[in-house]
Design an enzyme around this catalytic site. Structure first.
Site, mmCIF file in Angstrom:
data_model
loop_
_atom_site.group_PDB
_atom_site.id
_atom_site.type_symbol
_atom_site.label_atom_id
_atom_site.label_comp_id
_atom_site.label_asym_id
_atom_site.label_seq_id
_atom_site.Cartn_x
_atom_site.Cartn_y
_atom_site.Cartn_z
ATOM 1 N N SER A 21 -2.214 7.048 -2.283
ATOM 2 C CA SER A 21 -1.071 7.941 -2.556
ATOM 3 C C SER A 21 -1.231 8.661 -3.886
ATOM 4 O O SER A 21 -1.011 9.875 -3.977
ATOM 5 C CB SER A 21 0.252 7.180 -2.503
ATOM 6 O OG SER A 21 0.194 6.002 -3.255
ATOM 7 N N HIS A 51 -1.885 0.707 3.363
ATOM 8 C CA HIS A 51 -1.356 0.991 2.014
ATOM 9 C C HIS A 51 0.109 0.544 2.006
ATOM 10 O O HIS A 51 0.399 -0.624 2.274
ATOM 11 C CB HIS A 51 -1.581 2.483 1.738
ATOM 12 C CG HIS A 51 -1.403 2.926 0.318
ATOM 13 N ND1 HIS A 51 -1.297 2.067 -0.738
ATOM 14 C CD2 HIS A 51 -1.309 4.179 -0.216
ATOM 15 C CE1 HIS A 51 -1.152 2.774 -1.858
ATOM 16 N NE2 HIS A 51 -1.144 4.052 -1.567
ATOM 17 N N HIS A 66 -7.166 -6.835 -1.429
ATOM 18 C CA HIS A 66 -6.914 -5.623 -2.215
ATOM 19 C C HIS A 66 -8.233 -4.921 -2.477
ATOM 20 O O HIS A 66 -9.274 -5.573 -2.610
ATOM 21 C CB HIS A 66 -6.234 -5.967 -3.553
ATOM 22 C CG HIS A 66 -5.517 -4.797 -4.142
ATOM 23 N ND1 HIS A 66 -6.145 -3.900 -4.971
ATOM 24 C CD2 HIS A 66 -4.246 -4.359 -3.988
ATOM 25 C CE1 HIS A 66 -5.269 -2.967 -5.309
ATOM 26 N NE2 HIS A 66 -4.112 -3.217 -4.737
ATOM 27 N N ARG A 99 2.402 -8.870 -9.537
ATOM 28 C CA ARG A 99 3.662 -8.372 -8.967
ATOM 29 C C ARG A 99 4.142 -9.314 -7.864
ATOM 30 O O ARG A 99 5.336 -9.536 -7.684
ATOM 31 C CB ARG A 99 3.472 -6.945 -8.423
ATOM 32 C CG ARG A 99 3.024 -5.963 -9.509
ATOM 33 C CD ARG A 99 2.591 -4.629 -8.933
ATOM 34 N NE ARG A 99 1.481 -4.759 -8.006
ATOM 35 C CZ ARG A 99 1.045 -3.795 -7.202
ATOM 36 N NH1 ARG A 99 1.637 -2.608 -7.230
ATOM 37 N NH2 ARG A 99 0.025 -3.992 -6.394
ATOM 38 N N ASP A 114 2.705 -6.665 -1.535
ATOM 39 C CA ASP A 114 3.492 -6.575 -0.306
ATOM 40 C C ASP A 114 3.771 -7.924 0.345
ATOM 41 O O ASP A 114 4.582 -8.017 1.266
ATOM 42 C CB ASP A 114 2.766 -5.675 0.707
ATOM 43 C CG ASP A 114 2.653 -4.251 0.193
ATOM 44 O OD1 ASP A 114 3.625 -3.789 -0.440
ATOM 45 O OD2 ASP A 114 1.609 -3.616 0.394
#
Ligand code: HAX
Length: 424
Positions: free
Chosen positions: A232, A262, A308, A317, A363
């Site tokens: 992105s 993504h 990843h 995160r 995620d």
């Protein structure tokens, strides 16, 4: 002039000088080599892009302007946007000024709702969100100023204007998409006493619990930026390099975020967790989960939320989201399953030996927290991601415009030419 614009105007000349003299003095220095494997392997690892807003060292995870993300989890997203743009955290007065500026710009034009309401009712929320951004392109200050004739040194200022206009409206648009797409009733008016993310939580109308607002603030901070090479950010950057304005560029970037490898991974990830909970009627045993993970791999699918392209550790995160879950919902079977997956799946992926990074990414945990507070429509999760990531994309645009980055144009060759190069 509002304070952010003023601060940018102060720091930009030194930034320009720094980059110009780096290129002038060291422009011919060789810093990387490119292999045929990298050309055919998604350009992985080639050092060919600049990004001053954040970096992602594989062994450390996200660092925003020199500050590791785990030190920023108690901040507001508006503070992060200021940090991304300037490299400094705002003072209390700076923050209030930015929040006031965003409030003034937040009214969503009626034509946006007219367009969204005309879309087919089964449109993906990402397609709706993106359409809303694109349809607002007519508001672009950058395009207007460019058409009138503006000097290159001035490009950053209308880009920041467009960025602030856009960011101010995104929570209202995203909440409106949620309520329209999932038939939740009328749109909820903004609460002007709330901060940007708190107000977004309020307009979604899902939960009045103060901790849901805290979750939204955390979510917006954690997803804000992830250097420049992800799909992105890179897409947004490439489109903007043709001097397309922020509306065109951010919309283009978000179309990439909508891909399942993504940003869409977060909806896929919760889907996988719910399948586990349903199959085992609650949090599974270690052995059941191990088998389920292997069944997923053997059926040719990926385990969403794991792996990843850059990271080689547990994403900090993910740690932050897991800690939020542990604090607020330790008894929730979905949270418990997410925690158990973290115990088991890295071992399974390591045993399989394909994924270079067997650890969870951002995620893997976010969806279960949203689900807990009643946001059960996981088709929507990537929109949340988008509202946050727009901050990273916009700040990257402003910085690139500020130093006058040229149009992006790498070289492509046909396979026959690469074969020749291989034999040389
Ligand atoms: N489950 C199963 N297999 C996996 C895997 C996973 N979670 N992660 C990687 N692999 C596989 C790859 O599919 C690849 O297999 P092939 O050689 O058969 O093609 C192999 O391991 C090597 O891949 P890699 O080099 O480790 O990973 P890539 O850089 O190619 O891809 C991805 C990185 C994130 C796309 C990948 O790990 C993946 O598909 N993960 C699951 C989806 C996901 O969680 N995506 C979100 C990432 C974070 C993000 O961008 N959010 O927006």
């Amino acid at each position: 002039m509002a304070r952010l614009q003023q601060r940018m105007a102060e720091i930009i000349p030194a930034m320009r000088d720094e980059i110009r003299s780096l290129v002038k003095e060291h422009g011919n220095k060789v810093i990387d080599q490119v292999t045929i494997g990298q050309v055919y392997g998604g350009m992985r690892g080639i050092k060919a892009l600049t990004c001053d807003t954040s970096e992602v060292p594989p062994e450390k995870g996200l660092i925003i302007r020199g500050i590791p993300i785990k030190e920023l989890t108690g901040r507001l997203p508006e503070e992060i946007f200021w940090l991304l743009c300037t490299g400094e955290l705002p003072s209390k007065g700076d923050l209030e000024d930015l929040q006031q500026d965003l409030r003034k710009r937040s009214r969503v034009p009626q034509y946006v709702w007219d367009v969204l309401e005309a879309m087919p009712p089964d449109s993906h929320p990402m397609a709706m969100f993106d359409t809303a951004i694109l349809v607002m392109e007519r508001e672009s200050v950058f395009r207007k100023r460019y058409t009138e004739g503006m000097k290159k040194d001035e490009y950053w200022a209308p880009t920041l204007e467009d960025s602030l206009d856009l960011l101010a409206k995104l929570p209202g648009i995203a909440a409106g998409v949620y309520r329209l797409r999932f038939k939740k009733g009328d749109r909820i008016n903004a609460d002007t006493n709330l901060d940007w993310a708190g107000n977004y939580a309020h307009m979604l109308g899902i939960s009045d619990k103060p901790e849901f607002k805290d979750l939204m603030r955390l979510y917006m901070v954690l997803h804000s930026d992830h250097e420049g090479g992800n799909v992105s950010a890179h897409t947004c950057h490439c489109v903007a390099s043709a001097l397309s304005d922020a509306y065109y560029s951010v919309s283009a970037g978000l179309n990439g975020l909508a891909g399942p490898l993504h940003g869409l991974a977060n909806q896929e990830c919760l889907g996988w967790i719910l399948m586990v909970v349903e199959k085992f009627k609650g949090a599974p045993s270690d052995e059941d989960l191990r088998k389920f993970a292997w069944d997923t791999l053997n059926s040719g699918k990926v385990i969403p939320g794991y792996g990843h392209a850059v990271l080689r550790i547990t994403d900090p995160r993910f740690d932050a989201f897991l800690a939020f879950g542990k604090q607020h919902m330790p008894e929730d079977p979905i949270y418990q399953t997410v925690a158990k997956v973290f115990d088991i799946v890295p071992k399974v992926l390591t045993e399989q030996g394909k994924a270079k990074d067997p650890w969870p990414n951002v995620d893997a945990a976010s969806g279960c927290l949203l689900y807990h507070y009643g946001m059960t429509e996981f088709d929507y999760y990537t929109v949340l991601f988008s509202v946050s990531r727009a901050m990273g994309m916009c700040s990257q645009l402003v910085v690139s415009r500020a130093w006058g980055e040229p149009i992006e144009r790498p070289k492509s060759l046909p396979t026959a030419k690469f074969k020749n190069l291989a034999l040389k």
